[in-house]
Enzyme design. Sequence first.
Site, PDB file in Angstrom:
ATOM      1  N   ASN A 196      19.845  35.920  39.338  1.00 37.21           N
ATOM      2  CA  ASN A 196      19.732  34.564  39.874  1.00 37.21           C
ATOM      3  C   ASN A 196      20.780  33.732  39.146  1.00 37.21           C
ATOM      4  O   ASN A 196      20.606  33.402  37.987  1.00 37.21           O
ATOM      5  CB  ASN A 196      18.305  34.033  39.612  1.00 37.21           C
ATOM      6  CG  ASN A 196      18.176  32.560  39.964  1.00 37.21           C
ATOM      7  OD1 ASN A 196      19.041  31.982  40.628  1.00 37.21           O
ATOM      8  ND2 ASN A 196      17.081  31.947  39.528  1.00 37.21           N
TER       9      ASN A 196
ATOM     10  N   LYS B 113      21.711  30.734  39.667  1.00 37.29           N
ATOM     11  CA  LYS B 113      21.406  29.293  39.563  1.00 37.29           C
ATOM     12  C   LYS B 113      22.649  28.470  39.907  1.00 37.29           C
ATOM     13  O   LYS B 113      23.434  28.895  40.745  1.00 37.29           O
ATOM     14  CB  LYS B 113      20.858  28.975  38.170  1.00 37.29           C
ATOM     15  CG  LYS B 113      19.734  29.928  37.773  1.00 37.29           C
ATOM     16  CD  LYS B 113      18.920  29.479  36.614  1.00 37.29           C
ATOM     17  CE  LYS B 113      17.822  30.499  36.347  1.00 37.29           C
ATOM     18  NZ  LYS B 113      16.871  30.063  35.332  1.00 37.29           N
TER      19      LYS B 113
ATOM     20  N   HIS C 218      11.478  29.033  43.504  1.00 33.87           N
ATOM     21  CA  HIS C 218      11.754  29.161  42.073  1.00 33.87           C
ATOM     22  C   HIS C 218      11.169  27.947  41.350  1.00 33.87           C
ATOM     23  O   HIS C 218      11.163  26.841  41.894  1.00 33.87           O
ATOM     24  CB  HIS C 218      13.269  29.260  41.836  1.00 33.87           C
ATOM     25  CG  HIS C 218      13.608  29.617  40.424  1.00 33.87           C
ATOM     26  ND1 HIS C 218      13.602  28.684  39.417  1.00 33.87           N
ATOM     27  CD2 HIS C 218      13.907  30.802  39.843  1.00 33.87           C
ATOM     28  CE1 HIS C 218      13.899  29.292  38.277  1.00 33.87           C
ATOM     29  NE2 HIS C 218      14.081  30.579  38.509  1.00 33.87           N
TER      30      HIS C 218
ATOM     31  N   GLU D  23      12.303  26.095  39.152  1.00 25.28           N
ATOM     32  CA  GLU D  23      13.232  24.963  39.027  1.00 25.28           C
ATOM     33  C   GLU D  23      13.257  24.147  40.312  1.00 25.28           C
ATOM     34  O   GLU D  23      13.385  22.923  40.277  1.00 25.28           O
ATOM     35  CB  GLU D  23      14.637  25.479  38.660  1.00 25.28           C
ATOM     36  CG  GLU D  23      14.696  25.917  37.202  1.00 25.28           C
ATOM     37  CD  GLU D  23      15.669  27.051  36.915  1.00 25.28           C
ATOM     38  OE1 GLU D  23      16.562  27.313  37.741  1.00 25.28           O
ATOM     39  OE2 GLU D  23      15.528  27.676  35.849  1.00 25.28           O
TER      40      GLU D  23
ATOM     41  N   GLU E 260       7.392  34.798  37.167  1.00 26.31           N
ATOM     42  CA  GLU E 260       8.232  34.185  36.145  1.00 26.31           C
ATOM     43  C   GLU E 260       7.465  33.111  35.390  1.00 26.31           C
ATOM     44  O   GLU E 260       7.350  31.967  35.869  1.00 26.31           O
ATOM     45  CB  GLU E 260       9.464  33.540  36.805  1.00 26.31           C
ATOM     46  CG  GLU E 260      10.345  34.512  37.538  1.00 26.31           C
ATOM     47  CD  GLU E 260      11.770  33.979  37.671  1.00 26.31           C
ATOM     48  OE1 GLU E 260      12.687  34.690  37.252  1.00 26.31           O
ATOM     49  OE2 GLU E 260      11.943  32.850  38.161  1.00 26.31           O
TER      50      GLU E 260
ATOM     51  N   GLY F  23      14.795  30.933  30.579  1.00 30.19           N
ATOM     52  CA  GLY F  23      15.911  30.308  29.883  1.00 30.19           C
ATOM     53  C   GLY F  23      15.607  29.941  28.437  1.00 30.19           C
ATOM     54  O   GLY F  23      16.354  29.209  27.794  1.00 30.19           O
TER      55      GLY F  23
ATOM     56  N   SER G 189      13.929  35.389  30.733  1.00 33.49           N
ATOM     57  CA  SER G 189      14.637  35.880  29.555  1.00 33.49           C
ATOM     58  C   SER G 189      14.728  37.400  29.470  1.00 33.49           C
ATOM     59  O   SER G 189      14.750  37.962  28.372  1.00 33.49           O
ATOM     60  CB  SER G 189      14.014  35.309  28.273  1.00 33.49           C
ATOM     61  OG  SER G 189      14.105  33.887  28.277  1.00 33.49           O
TER      62      SER G 189
HETATM   63  P1  PGA Z   1      16.392  33.588  32.643  1.00 32.66           P
HETATM   64  O1  PGA Z   1      16.077  33.038  34.140  1.00 32.66           O
HETATM   65  O2  PGA Z   1      16.584  35.063  32.771  1.00 32.66           O
HETATM   66  O3  PGA Z   1      17.658  32.868  32.253  1.00 32.66           O
HETATM   67  O4  PGA Z   1      15.231  33.230  31.800  1.00 32.66           O
HETATM   68  C1  PGA Z   1      15.258  33.762  35.012  1.00 32.66           C
HETATM   69  C2  PGA Z   1      15.062  32.985  36.292  1.00 32.66           C
HETATM   70  O5  PGA Z   1      14.911  31.751  36.226  1.00 32.66           O
HETATM   71  O6  PGA Z   1      15.053  33.567  37.386  1.00 32.66           O
END
Ligand code: PGA
Length: 249
Positions: free
Chosen positions: A10, A12, A95, A97, A167, A173, A213
């Site tokens: 992903n 982003k 997601h 976010e 998630e 993140g 992560s």
């Molecule tokens: P990350 O993000 O691996 O940077 O924690 C995962 C995601 O938001 O899909």
Amino acid sequence: MARKKIIAGNWKMNMTPSEAVELVNTLKPLVANDEVDVVFCVPAIDIIPVMEAAKGSNIQVGAENMYFEEKGAYTGEISPAMLTDVGVKYVILGHSERREYFAETSETVNKKMLKAFEHGLTPIMCCGETLTQREQGVTMDFIRQQVKVGFLGVTPEQAASAVIAYEPIWAIGTGKTATTEQAQEVCAGIRACIAELYDEATAEAIRIQYGGSVNASTAAELFAQPDIDGGLVGGAALKPDFGKIVNYK
Ligand code: PGA
């Protein structure tokens, strides 16, 4: 039948189109692995150049979002037909976010799910709890709610072909991966929820990823869990490390 792992990046809001092409050229040889599905979910403007750059490789291209209407006066949105017209197969929906910064709800995610299936797109539907919810012991209640609403009106055949990404928000993140036990427990809970909503066969077929992560040193143990069918990877998907994640064995 064993489920094929699906390992998706992903991106982003990262990578300009020219940076994207460079990254694909770097990653292409590193992510070669036909035993798993490898998907790069990239910003809309990167989709076409990434597809061009990925030609002839095992990389499949996905979108990070789409709208639930066919077309019309929805300034700034991308329609499902725009995605399928250029050969996109996967789309991330809901997601955390998008839920947090762009007011997505399980209801809008559900509308997008139905629209994605109508167009033959495979949704990667995200769900996951906040740290407060985990501490209050309501993780599974919250996730079951997200899954139940997200899958309203979805047929068993469609559900069987879908991907769910678990998630935990506190792990995204932050460098704080959920423990293997925590990730497996929730993914098993999601599978049980699908079995209740549909049946055992659908629950056995649907693919459930862990995200938050994931990196080259945690992937192998996470993906070895019986209910974890791969990962949705943010930060580490932009680095050569993604090759190690894809070739986790
Ligand atoms: P990350 O993000 O691996 O940077 O924690 C995962 C995601 O938001 O899909």
